[in-house]
Motif scaffolding. Structure first.
Motif, PDB file in Angstrom:
ATOM      1  N   PHE A   1       0.831  -1.205   0.000  1.00  0.00           N
ATOM      2  CA  PHE A   1       0.000   0.000   0.000  1.00  0.00           C
ATOM      3  C   PHE A   1       0.865   1.255   0.000  1.00  0.00           C
ATOM      4  CE2 PHE A   1      -1.165   3.306   3.092  1.00  0.00           C
ATOM      5  CZ  PHE A   1      -2.146   3.964   2.366  1.00  0.00           C
ATOM      6  N   ALA A   2       1.851   1.298   0.888  1.00  0.00           N
ATOM      7  CA  ALA A   2       2.708   2.485   0.991  1.00  0.00           C
ATOM      8  C   ALA A   2       3.502   2.713  -0.291  1.00  0.00           C
ATOM      9  CB  ALA A   2       3.657   2.340   2.184  1.00  0.00           C
ATOM     10  N   ILE A   3       3.979   1.631  -0.882  1.00  0.00           N
ATOM     11  CA  ILE A   3       4.779   1.748  -2.116  1.00  0.00           C
ATOM     12  C   ILE A   3       3.907   2.228  -3.274  1.00  0.00           C
ATOM     13  CG2 ILE A   3       6.044   0.424  -3.841  1.00  0.00           C
ATOM     14  CD1 ILE A   3       7.630   1.051  -1.310  1.00  0.00           C
ATOM     15  N   ALA A   4       2.750   1.609  -3.455  1.00  0.00           N
ATOM     16  CA  ALA A   4       1.872   1.987  -4.571  1.00  0.00           C
ATOM     17  C   ALA A   4       1.379   3.422  -4.424  1.00  0.00           C
ATOM     18  CB  ALA A   4       0.699   1.022  -4.660  1.00  0.00           C
ATOM     19  N   THR A   5       1.003   3.805  -3.199  1.00  0.00           N
ATOM     20  CA  THR A   5       0.542   5.178  -2.997  1.00  0.00           C
ATOM     21  C   THR A   5       1.677   6.170  -3.168  1.00  0.00           C
ATOM     22  OG1 THR A   5      -1.069   4.309  -1.420  1.00  0.00           O
ATOM     23  CG2 THR A   5      -0.761   6.679  -1.453  1.00  0.00           C
TER      24      THR A   5
END
Length: 336
Positions: free
Chosen positions: A80-84
């Protein structure tokens, strides 16, 4: 039960984002949002005790200590953190559309390394990656806040991400200090907060779609009476093949149909001396147009200058103003 409900709602949001990608060009940012919300949905699903137990049972040594499910859970939040972060990178002026894809590949590569380290080395390291990524997202989100549909969605999404950052920091601090996250016998207070964070992120991701749909439904309701009267007089403004379109498109079509019908009723662009120039007051102008729309053969005279939207008002806002004035002057039927 709430964990199952949270997972279901987040999966619904992920499905909505997938649908948006299918009907619009699949840009790097749109795909990243799908990945981010899907990762939150996976995290919400793994948080369900029954699912976590099933994952732990997959451990080749039969260890049920929760290490495997914790690793999967943290990996989902890393994703989630990487994609966002890919989406957040697109908001910075130094990043152009041309090099966003290259930057996205680099960020995803870092994410894969972080996921591997989290699964095979330390979930504490994974928590640090989540916290750092969320801090970057929050900083970017705060820089792009404004009172628009997109801005409100960003605000909700950023609030959920900020909560994830706080929770990640609170969980890695005891791990760094070699202390248990919760004392024996104490409830794990963090899970409700993680649920709230997931719901905020999911809701922020679909806020634009939801708000536009709600506003379109409200608009259709506001202009219903005026639209019915005007297309009854000028049915030629309706393209019958447009029936069955989406709510937003239907609202836009009806606004255009009302404007076309008003224009035809005014004589097709003829300026009348008796009409005079329209006043600067939008309310006064809308009230006069509404009276004329109700009784075009009465004493009120209107020409194309009055029909055109006032300066600074969109056609949708102008039709709404006319519809409100029209509804206000409509006599309420008395029931015996």
């Amino acid at each position: 039960m709430t964990l199952w409900l949270t997972a279901m709602l987040v999966w619904v949001a992920a499905g909505a984002r997938v649908g948006r990608v299918l009907v619009k060009p699949a840009t790097t940012a749109r795909v990243a949002i799908v990945v981010a919300v899907a990762a939150v949905a996976v995290a919400a699903t793994v948080a369900v005790p029954e699912i976590a137990l099933a994952i732990d049972n997959l451990h080749p040594r039969g260890l049920h200590s929760g290490l495997l499910s914790d690793g999967v859970l943290t990996s989902a939040w890393i994703l989630f953190a990487i994609a966002t972060s890919v989406v957040a990178s697109a908001a910075w002026p130094v990043v152009s559309r041309r090099n966003l894809r290259q930057i996205a590949f680099v960020i995803y590569g870092i994410g894969l390394v972080a996921v591997a380290a989290n699964l095979f080395w330390s979930t504490t390291f994974g928590g640090i990656v989540v916290a750092l990524g969320c801090v970057f997202i929050v900083i970017t989100g705060v820089r792009n806040l404004d009172w628009t549909t997109l801005g409100r969605g960003i605000a909700i999404y950023t609030a959920g991400t900020a909560l994830v950052a706080v929770l990640a920091i609170l969980e890695i601090r005891p791990a760094i200090a070699d202390a248990p996250v919760t004392k024996p016998g104490e409830p794990d207070w963090g899970w409700p907060a993680w649920e709230v964070a997931g719901l905020l992120i999911a809701f922020g991701a679909v806020w634009i779609v939801v708000e536009l749909w709600v506003r379109a439904r409200m608009l259709l309701r506001q202009i219903k009476l005026l639209h019915r009267i005007m297309i009854g007089r000028f049915p030629e403004v309706v393209a019958h093949e447009q029936a069955g379109t989406a709510t937003q498109l239907k609202a836009s079509d009806q606004v255009a149909q009302i404007m076309d019908a008003l224009y035809l009723q005014s004589g097709g662009g003829v300026e009348l001396v008796a009409a005079g120039p329209p006043p600067p007051s939008v309310a006064v102008r809308a009230d006069r147009v509404a009276q004329w729309a109700r009784n075009p053969l009465g004493d009120v005279v209107v020409d194309a200058r009055w029909i055109a939207p006032p300066e600074g008002i969109s056609p949708r806002g102008w039709v709404q103003a006319i519809a409100r004035a029209y509804d206000a002057s409509t006599p309420v039927p008395v029931r015996n």
